[in-house]
Write an enzyme that holds these catalytic residues in place. Structure first.
Site, PDB file in Angstrom:
ATOM      1  N   THR A   1      81.544 -19.398  73.081  1.00 51.64           N
ATOM      2  CA  THR A   1      81.359 -18.326  74.061  1.00 51.64           C
ATOM      3  C   THR A   1      82.384 -17.231  73.761  1.00 51.64           C
ATOM      4  O   THR A   1      83.556 -17.511  73.529  1.00 51.64           O
ATOM      5  CB  THR A   1      81.507 -18.825  75.516  1.00 51.64           C
ATOM      6  OG1 THR A   1      82.737 -19.533  75.672  1.00 51.64           O
ATOM      7  CG2 THR A   1      80.364 -19.748  75.914  1.00 51.64           C
ATOM      8  N   GLY A   2      81.890 -15.995  73.754  1.00 50.24           N
ATOM      9  CA  GLY A   2      82.777 -14.864  73.488  1.00 50.24           C
ATOM     10  C   GLY A   2      83.458 -14.422  74.764  1.00 50.24           C
ATOM     11  O   GLY A   2      83.035 -14.779  75.861  1.00 50.24           O
TER      12      GLY A   2
ATOM     13  N   HIS B   1      70.080 -19.705  74.311  1.00 45.29           N
ATOM     14  CA  HIS B   1      71.367 -19.012  74.487  1.00 45.29           C
ATOM     15  C   HIS B   1      71.774 -19.006  75.973  1.00 45.29           C
ATOM     16  O   HIS B   1      72.206 -18.005  76.514  1.00 45.29           O
ATOM     17  CB  HIS B   1      71.258 -17.569  73.962  1.00 45.29           C
ATOM     18  CG  HIS B   1      72.554 -16.968  73.482  1.00 45.29           C
ATOM     19  ND1 HIS B   1      72.919 -16.923  72.164  1.00 45.29           N
ATOM     20  CD2 HIS B   1      73.564 -16.360  74.156  1.00 45.29           C
ATOM     21  CE1 HIS B   1      74.085 -16.313  72.045  1.00 45.29           C
ATOM     22  NE2 HIS B   1      74.508 -15.973  73.237  1.00 45.29           N
TER      23      HIS B   1
ATOM     24  N   ARG C   1      70.406 -16.181  78.273  1.00 44.48           N
ATOM     25  CA  ARG C   1      71.005 -14.836  78.287  1.00 44.48           C
ATOM     26  C   ARG C   1      70.310 -13.854  77.357  1.00 44.48           C
ATOM     27  O   ARG C   1      70.645 -12.685  77.336  1.00 44.48           O
ATOM     28  CB  ARG C   1      72.485 -14.937  77.878  1.00 44.48           C
ATOM     29  CG  ARG C   1      73.293 -15.761  78.836  1.00 44.48           C
ATOM     30  CD  ARG C   1      74.614 -16.207  78.230  1.00 44.48           C
ATOM     31  NE  ARG C   1      75.612 -15.175  78.107  1.00 44.48           N
ATOM     32  CZ  ARG C   1      76.410 -14.772  79.085  1.00 44.48           C
ATOM     33  NH1 ARG C   1      76.294 -15.305  80.283  1.00 44.48           N
ATOM     34  NH2 ARG C   1      77.327 -13.857  78.881  1.00 44.48           N
TER      35      ARG C   1
ATOM     36  N   GLN D   1      81.762 -20.447  65.081  1.00 46.67           N
ATOM     37  CA  GLN D   1      80.434 -19.818  65.198  1.00 46.67           C
ATOM     38  C   GLN D   1      80.459 -18.441  64.547  1.00 46.67           C
ATOM     39  O   GLN D   1      81.351 -17.632  64.803  1.00 46.67           O
ATOM     40  CB  GLN D   1      80.046 -19.689  66.677  1.00 46.67           C
ATOM     41  CG  GLN D   1      78.724 -18.957  66.905  1.00 46.67           C
ATOM     42  CD  GLN D   1      78.919 -17.487  67.242  1.00 46.67           C
ATOM     43  OE1 GLN D   1      79.901 -17.131  67.904  1.00 46.67           O
ATOM     44  NE2 GLN D   1      78.018 -16.634  66.791  1.00 46.67           N
TER      45      GLN D   1
ATOM     46  N   ARG E   1      70.805  -7.988  80.343  1.00 46.81           N
ATOM     47  CA  ARG E   1      71.362  -8.598  81.571  1.00 46.81           C
ATOM     48  C   ARG E   1      71.593  -7.494  82.588  1.00 46.81           C
ATOM     49  O   ARG E   1      72.634  -6.830  82.603  1.00 46.81           O
ATOM     50  CB  ARG E   1      72.645  -9.349  81.238  1.00 46.81           C
ATOM     51  CG  ARG E   1      72.343 -10.565  80.371  1.00 46.81           C
ATOM     52  CD  ARG E   1      73.567 -11.218  79.786  1.00 46.81           C
ATOM     53  NE  ARG E   1      73.284 -11.613  78.413  1.00 46.81           N
ATOM     54  CZ  ARG E   1      74.180 -11.690  77.440  1.00 46.81           C
ATOM     55  NH1 ARG E   1      75.446 -11.436  77.685  1.00 46.81           N
ATOM     56  NH2 ARG E   1      73.824 -12.032  76.231  1.00 46.81           N
TER      57      ARG E   1
END
Ligand SMILES: Cc1cc2nc3c(=O)[nH]c(=O)nc-3n(C[C@H](O)[C@H](O)[C@H](O)COP(=O)(O)O)c2cc1C
Length: 376
Positions: free
Chosen positions: A82-83, A279, A282, A131, A168
């Site tokens: 996760t960023g 994902h 998202r 990743q 989003r």
């Protein structure tokens, strides 16, 4: 009966479930951070479907078989990449990595994480996965992979479903213009003093792993997201994935596989495994949950190709359901993010302990005499 309420503050060690850690996290975070963590794309159909896919499945316990449960199995969980984790807790990537090392599970560090990969690599006992987002310029990929290999990482997770940002909308509503939060969102942040002191005052997170290309902009979220948009093509091609395969000599998983035929194609081009999912809901709204693709994908692949599932894992029983349908393990994003947002390393440690205890208990309650260990 007194009304049922989660604890909202205090020691995350006292949280009894991931849902309770989530309540604590959402209490501590301002909307700007909470929305980034929680939200899905558009109508959040994919986000909801991830949970429904697990909830729909029912166990049929077979007890009194007399076999000892396979207690020695490894807990088949991997912290998903996760960023922007630094949005929830200063140094969150290190907190997650330490919690993972203690629990004996791998931690996958995102390309757009907020701690230098060489620093995460120093966490004792960590199984460090990395990743990769594929940059348009393969020379940049080559340079980054050289560093990743030199840091001792052996598993690379190449994400293919997020080169174009998902839509989003709830997140977008918090901004008056790109990078400029609305007045209401800024006022809301001021009403979260614990977050202001622990995150904002220490400086908003930067992107140290790509800092050599961002230059002075690496500490600036707006500059960094512009650079990412310019340097990541809108889609990934099989040709690029083959190129990465040739550059990377360790284990390579492809994440963001949304169709069994693509899992087959990934295996044919030399991937060691795939991560099925949407994902965390998202990206493409309406994309199928990984769990729903699992059986058809397993049927397409040789047994030695690893199949992981991501999206919606909130209980140990979810992990067991994925195993029973043929997954070698699951990747979870938000569960440990709730922990870290509720209380840093202690919160992430608690999240992993909850999931592992639930998973092991569920195996016993199911009567797992016949189950073999997952292979992850
Ligand atoms: C806040 C957040 C940031 C994410 N950032 C990345 C990322 O940088 N790279 C990536 O491959 N996946 C990213 N993902 C997707 C996760 O790796 C994972 O697929 C997803 O969180 C799984 O769903 P869950 O959160 O319901 O467990 C992100 C997810 C969240 C929630």
């Amino acid at each position: 009966m007194p009304s049922r309420r989660y604890r909202l503050r205090g020691d995350p060690q006292r949280a009894l479930s991931i849902a309770e850690l989530r309540a604590m996290a959402l209490h501590r975070l301002p909307a700007l951070a909470a929305e980034y963590l929680e939200g899905g794309a558009e109508d959040e159909i994919a986000l909801a479907a991830n949970r429904q896919a697990f909830d729909r499945l029912r166990f049929r316990p077979r007890l009194a078989e007399g076999d000892a449960p396979a207690g020695e199995c490894r807990f088949p969980y991997i912290i998903a990449p996760t960023g922007l984790n630094g949005l929830y807790w200063h140094g969150a990537d290190i907190a997650l990595a330490r919690a993972a090392a203690k629990a004996g599970v791998p931690f996958t560090q995102s390309t757009v994480s907020n701690v230098l990969l060489e620093d995460v690599a120093k966490v004792p006992g960590l199984e460090h996965w990395f990743q990769l987002y594929i940059f348009s310029e393969m020379a940049l990929v080559e340079r980054l992979l050289g560093r990743v290999a030199a840091a001792g990482v052996r598993t690379l997770v190449v994400t293919i479903d997020a080169n174009t940002f998902g839509n989003r909308e709830w997140n977008a509503r918090l901004y008056a213009a790109e990078g400029q939060a609305t007045l209401a969102a800024r006022m809301d942040a001021l009403r979260h003093p614990r977050w202001m002191a622990q995150v904002f005052r220490k400086g908003l997170p930067g992107f140290p792993n790509i800092a050599e290309w961002l230059g002075a902009g690496s500490a600036d979220l707006l500059e960094a997201s512009r650079w990412l948009r310019q340097n990541i093509a809108p889609t990934v091609s099989w040709r690029e994935l083959e190129h990465v395969r040739a550059l990377w000599h360790g284990r390579m998983l492809i994440k963001g596989i949304g169709h069994p035929a693509d899992a087959r194609r990934a295996a044919d081009m030399g991937a060691d495994g795939v991560v099925l999912g949407n994902h965390g809901g998202r990206q493409l709204d309406g994309a199928a949950p990984g769990l729903e693709l699992l059986q058809a994908t397993r049927a397409e692949l040789r047994a030695d190709v690893q199949v992981l599932v991501e999206g919606g894992v909130r209980r140990g029983a979810d992990i067991l359901k994925a195993s029973l349908l043929g997954a070698d393990g699951v990747m979870g994003g938000r569960a440990t993010l709730y922990g870290v947002a509720a209380g840093g390393e202690a919160g992430a440690t608690r999240a992993l302990a909850i999931l592992e205890q639930e998973y092991r208990r569920a195996r016993i309650l199911l009567g797992d005499g016949d189950m073999t260990c997952e292979k992850i």
